[in-house]
Write a protein that holds these residues in place. Sequence first.
Motif, PDB file in Angstrom:
ATOM      1  N   ALA A   1       0.869  -1.183   0.000  1.00  0.00           N
ATOM      2  CA  ALA A   1       0.000   0.000   0.000  1.00  0.00           C
ATOM      3  C   ALA A   1       0.900   1.225   0.000  1.00  0.00           C
ATOM      4  CB  ALA A   1      -0.918   0.006   1.219  1.00  0.00           C
ATOM      5  N   ALA A   2       0.354   2.348  -0.441  1.00  0.00           N
ATOM      6  CA  ALA A   2       1.086   3.615  -0.375  1.00  0.00           C
ATOM      7  C   ALA A   2       0.800   4.278   0.967  1.00  0.00           C
ATOM      8  CB  ALA A   2       0.681   4.534  -1.519  1.00  0.00           C
ATOM      9  N   GLY A   3       1.773   5.047   1.433  1.00  0.00           N
ATOM     10  CA  GLY A   3       1.589   5.761   2.685  1.00  0.00           C
ATOM     11  C   GLY A   3       2.097   7.183   2.577  1.00  0.00           C
ATOM     12  N   MET A   4       1.543   8.040   3.400  1.00  0.00           N
ATOM     13  CA  MET A   4       1.988   9.429   3.488  1.00  0.00           C
ATOM     14  C   MET A   4       1.900   9.855   4.947  1.00  0.00           C
ATOM     15  SD  MET A   4      -1.178   8.907   1.953  1.00  0.00           S
ATOM     16  CE  MET A   4      -0.823   9.201   0.245  1.00  0.00           C
ATOM     17  N   ALA A   5       2.903  10.608   5.381  1.00  0.00           N
ATOM     18  CA  ALA A   5       2.990  10.976   6.785  1.00  0.00           C
ATOM     19  C   ALA A   5       3.340  12.448   6.925  1.00  0.00           C
ATOM     20  CB  ALA A   5       4.035  10.121   7.501  1.00  0.00           C
ATOM     21  N   LEU A   6       2.736  13.077   7.916  1.00  0.00           N
ATOM     22  CA  LEU A   6       3.130  14.415   8.344  1.00  0.00           C
ATOM     23  C   LEU A   6       3.902  14.290   9.646  1.00  0.00           C
ATOM     24  CD1 LEU A   6      -0.155  16.401   7.625  1.00  0.00           C
ATOM     25  CD2 LEU A   6       2.015  16.576   6.397  1.00  0.00           C
ATOM     26  N   LEU A   7       5.019  14.983   9.735  1.00  0.00           N
ATOM     27  CA  LEU A   7       5.925  14.899  10.889  1.00  0.00           C
ATOM     28  C   LEU A   7       6.256  13.448  11.196  1.00  0.00           C
ATOM     29  CD1 LEU A   7       4.157  17.541  13.185  1.00  0.00           C
ATOM     30  CD2 LEU A   7       5.849  17.920  11.373  1.00  0.00           C
ATOM     31  N   PRO A   8       6.831  12.739  10.219  1.00  0.00           N
ATOM     32  CA  PRO A   8       7.045  11.291  10.379  1.00  0.00           C
ATOM     33  C   PRO A   8       8.045  10.977  11.484  1.00  0.00           C
ATOM     34  CG  PRO A   8       8.207  12.106   8.457  1.00  0.00           C
ATOM     35  CD  PRO A   8       7.351  13.228   8.939  1.00  0.00           C
ATOM     36  N   GLY A   9       7.782   9.880  12.199  1.00  0.00           N
ATOM     37  CA  GLY A   9       8.684   9.396  13.229  1.00  0.00           C
ATOM     38  C   GLY A   9       9.477   8.206  12.739  1.00  0.00           C
TER      39      GLY A   9
ATOM     40  N   LYS B   1      -6.693  14.650  -5.692  1.00  0.00           N
ATOM     41  CA  LYS B   1      -5.464  14.450  -4.922  1.00  0.00           C
ATOM     42  C   LYS B   1      -5.834  13.843  -3.587  1.00  0.00           C
ATOM     43  CE  LYS B   1      -5.222  19.362  -3.532  1.00  0.00           C
ATOM     44  NZ  LYS B   1      -4.285  20.515  -3.398  1.00  0.00           N
ATOM     45  N   PHE B   2      -4.945  12.974  -3.124  1.00  0.00           N
ATOM     46  CA  PHE B   2      -5.226  12.250  -1.887  1.00  0.00           C
ATOM     47  C   PHE B   2      -4.073  12.382  -0.916  1.00  0.00           C
ATOM     48  CE2 PHE B   2      -5.258   8.828   1.087  1.00  0.00           C
ATOM     49  CZ  PHE B   2      -6.585   8.791   1.475  1.00  0.00           C
ATOM     50  N   GLY B   3      -4.413  12.605   0.340  1.00  0.00           N
ATOM     51  CA  GLY B   3      -3.432  12.707   1.402  1.00  0.00           C
ATOM     52  C   GLY B   3      -3.838  13.790   2.379  1.00  0.00           C
ATOM     53  N   PRO B   4      -3.189  13.849   3.539  1.00  0.00           N
ATOM     54  CA  PRO B   4      -3.574  14.833   4.551  1.00  0.00           C
ATOM     55  C   PRO B   4      -3.166  16.251   4.171  1.00  0.00           C
ATOM     56  CG  PRO B   4      -1.681  13.561   5.295  1.00  0.00           C
ATOM     57  CD  PRO B   4      -2.150  12.917   4.033  1.00  0.00           C
ATOM     58  N   TYR B   5      -4.085  17.163   4.417  1.00  0.00           N
ATOM     59  CA  TYR B   5      -3.880  18.603   4.219  1.00  0.00           C
ATOM     60  C   TYR B   5      -4.537  19.267   5.429  1.00  0.00           C
ATOM     61  CZ  TYR B   5      -4.520  23.259   2.108  1.00  0.00           C
ATOM     62  OH  TYR B   5      -4.511  24.615   1.849  1.00  0.00           O
ATOM     63  N   ARG B   6      -3.753  19.971   6.254  1.00  0.00           N
ATOM     64  CA  ARG B   6      -4.313  20.428   7.524  1.00  0.00           C
ATOM     65  C   ARG B   6      -3.699  21.746   7.972  1.00  0.00           C
ATOM     66  NH1 ARG B   6      -1.360  16.332  11.947  1.00  0.00           N
ATOM     67  NH2 ARG B   6       0.713  17.311  11.805  1.00  0.00           N
ATOM     68  N   ASP B   7      -4.364  22.357   8.937  1.00  0.00           N
ATOM     69  CA  ASP B   7      -3.767  23.472   9.655  1.00  0.00           C
ATOM     70  C   ASP B   7      -2.557  22.952  10.425  1.00  0.00           C
ATOM     71  OD1 ASP B   7      -5.704  25.282   8.809  1.00  0.00           O
ATOM     72  OD2 ASP B   7      -7.051  24.767  10.456  1.00  0.00           O
ATOM     73  N   PRO B   8      -1.575  23.819  10.694  1.00  0.00           N
ATOM     74  CA  PRO B   8      -0.382  23.356  11.416  1.00  0.00           C
ATOM     75  C   PRO B   8      -0.729  22.686  12.741  1.00  0.00           C
ATOM     76  CG  PRO B   8      -0.005  25.535  10.521  1.00  0.00           C
ATOM     77  CD  PRO B   8      -1.466  25.231  10.293  1.00  0.00           C
ATOM     78  N   SER B   9      -0.054  21.585  13.001  1.00  0.00           N
ATOM     79  CA  SER B   9      -0.263  20.819  14.231  1.00  0.00           C
ATOM     80  C   SER B   9       1.054  20.165  14.615  1.00  0.00           C
ATOM     81  CB  SER B   9      -1.332  19.747  14.023  1.00  0.00           C
ATOM     82  OG  SER B   9      -1.391  18.860  15.127  1.00  0.00           O
ATOM     83  N   PRO B  10       1.318  20.013  15.917  1.00  0.00           N
ATOM     84  CA  PRO B  10       2.533  19.312  16.343  1.00  0.00           C
ATOM     85  C   PRO B  10       2.375  17.805  16.370  1.00  0.00           C
ATOM     86  CG  PRO B  10       1.379  20.145  18.263  1.00  0.00           C
ATOM     87  CD  PRO B  10       0.603  20.614  17.061  1.00  0.00           C
ATOM     88  N   ASN B  11       1.196  17.290  16.031  1.00  0.00           N
ATOM     89  CA  ASN B  11       0.908  15.863  16.140  1.00  0.00           C
ATOM     90  C   ASN B  11       1.249  15.133  14.845  1.00  0.00           C
ATOM     91  OD1 ASN B  11      -0.262  16.144  18.770  1.00  0.00           O
ATOM     92  ND2 ASN B  11      -2.135  16.892  17.807  1.00  0.00           N
ATOM     93  N   PRO B  12       2.018  14.058  14.906  1.00  0.00           N
ATOM     94  CA  PRO B  12       2.257  13.243  13.707  1.00  0.00           C
ATOM     95  C   PRO B  12       0.949  12.656  13.188  1.00  0.00           C
ATOM     96  CG  PRO B  12       3.799  12.675  15.469  1.00  0.00           C
ATOM     97  CD  PRO B  12       2.745  13.546  16.085  1.00  0.00           C
ATOM     98  N   LEU B  13       0.897  12.433  11.882  1.00  0.00           N
ATOM     99  CA  LEU B  13      -0.284  11.850  11.253  1.00  0.00           C
ATOM    100  C   LEU B  13       0.178  10.944  10.127  1.00  0.00           C
ATOM    101  CD1 LEU B  13      -3.410  11.798  10.957  1.00  0.00           C
ATOM    102  CD2 LEU B  13      -3.154  13.658   9.301  1.00  0.00           C
ATOM    103  N   VAL B  14      -0.327   9.703  10.114  1.00  0.00           N
ATOM    104  CA  VAL B  14       0.048   8.724   9.097  1.00  0.00           C
ATOM    105  C   VAL B  14      -1.222   8.192   8.440  1.00  0.00           C
ATOM    106  CG1 VAL B  14       1.252   6.565   8.599  1.00  0.00           C
ATOM    107  CG2 VAL B  14       2.108   8.087  10.398  1.00  0.00           C
ATOM    108  N   VAL B  15      -1.251   8.217   7.113  1.00  0.00           N
ATOM    109  CA  VAL B  15      -2.395   7.762   6.331  1.00  0.00           C
ATOM    110  C   VAL B  15      -1.897   6.731   5.322  1.00  0.00           C
ATOM    111  CG1 VAL B  15      -4.259   8.453   4.777  1.00  0.00           C
ATOM    112  CG2 VAL B  15      -3.493  10.022   6.584  1.00  0.00           C
ATOM    113  N   ARG B  16      -2.704   5.689   5.104  1.00  0.00           N
ATOM    114  CA  ARG B  16      -2.385   4.685   4.098  1.00  0.00           C
ATOM    115  C   ARG B  16      -3.483   4.637   3.037  1.00  0.00           C
ATOM    116  NH1 ARG B  16       0.072   3.297   8.776  1.00  0.00           N
ATOM    117  NH2 ARG B  16       2.180   2.408   8.626  1.00  0.00           N
ATOM    118  N   PHE B  17      -3.067   4.289   1.813  1.00  0.00           N
ATOM    119  CA  PHE B  17      -3.905   4.448   0.620  1.00  0.00           C
ATOM    120  C   PHE B  17      -3.677   3.238  -0.271  1.00  0.00           C
ATOM    121  CE2 PHE B  17      -4.185   6.915  -3.592  1.00  0.00           C
ATOM    122  CZ  PHE B  17      -5.569   6.970  -3.593  1.00  0.00           C
ATOM    123  N   ASP B  18      -4.757   2.612  -0.749  1.00  0.00           N
ATOM    124  CA  ASP B  18      -4.602   1.375  -1.518  1.00  0.00           C
ATOM    125  C   ASP B  18      -5.778   1.222  -2.485  1.00  0.00           C
ATOM    126  OD1 ASP B  18      -3.381  -0.970  -2.293  1.00  0.00           O
ATOM    127  OD2 ASP B  18      -3.604  -1.993  -0.372  1.00  0.00           O
TER     128      ASP B  18
END
Length: 326
Positions: A71-79, A291-308
């Motif tokens: 699956a494809a993945g996309m992350a904001l502030l990845p750990g 287009k697919f993936g997270p788009y958000r106001d600035p946040s300090p929290n990591p976010l991970v989304v998977r797409f298939d």
Amino acid sequence: MIMLAALLRQPMLPVVLLLASLLPTAAPAMAAEISDGFESGRIDPKVWAPCPRQENRFFIDDTVVRSGRYAAGMALLPGDAVPAAIPPMEARRRRSGCMDTMPGAVFAPERDQRAELWLQPAEPNGADRWFGFSFRIDEPVRTDGNRLIIGQWKQSGGHSPILAQRFKNGAFHITVEQEGPTPGQQCRVLVAWQDGYDFSDFPGYPSFLHGGEDTVGGRLPTDRRGDCSHGLTIDRKGPLPSPFGAWVDMVVHLRVAAGPDDLIEIWADGRPIVTIRGPVGFRDGGAQYFKFGPYRDPSPNPLVVRFDDFSRGGSFAEVDPRRFDQ
């Protein structure tokens, strides 16, 4: 009748074969126009244009998948737990909000965070297309109340998404956009939601004026005091499921040209969610794109989304993510 009687005097097997030859044959199953389950183990640059930014990472995952091996993945502030990033790729589409901006232009980060895959072939305004895909969001559910969009259909230009998958305090909801009552205004209409959704963004009405631009480019203010939607018939059939910690299969049928014959149909996990008829989008809008993936106001929290299991095609059967299970 004479022909049929003659056939019946023949041995049974030839009769069966001849009768079968007279019947209409079923049309072969149509293949989706675009189909990508990421089974190549990469994000295909002929299909997708990742939006590179300092706060994001795109990757291929072989552990959390909807079907198949990847699956494809996309992350904001990845750990450290997020898989390694895919190698940089040369994309045919250039975007001002991404680091691979137009040649000669300077990348100017906006006041947001994003990790989006842009579908490469754009569509003409009013194209009749079906989209299917599966997605999930890693837990825990965030409840910061900020804007979060994961998956959107847009027209070229400066307007908001004509159709957007939105989240507030972890609750999944979907909105459409149409022209407001005066030039330049935008009307946002709530069309579907998850059980437990907080309706405070839509106090008393299913829509509100949320801005736009006047004739000289000045920003118009948000106004939540009245219902601004016009010409829409919305048939809500069921609630949206939660994609936090679970795969959700989406099918969207879209035919939008800011006219009275516009149509949007949405299914989730094989169940009908909503049908919208009437004008959606903007008459001055250009080509439509997904287009697919997270788009958000600035946040300090990591976010991970998977797409298939993505498809774009001409019918429900062509794009239903469940066909990847076969």
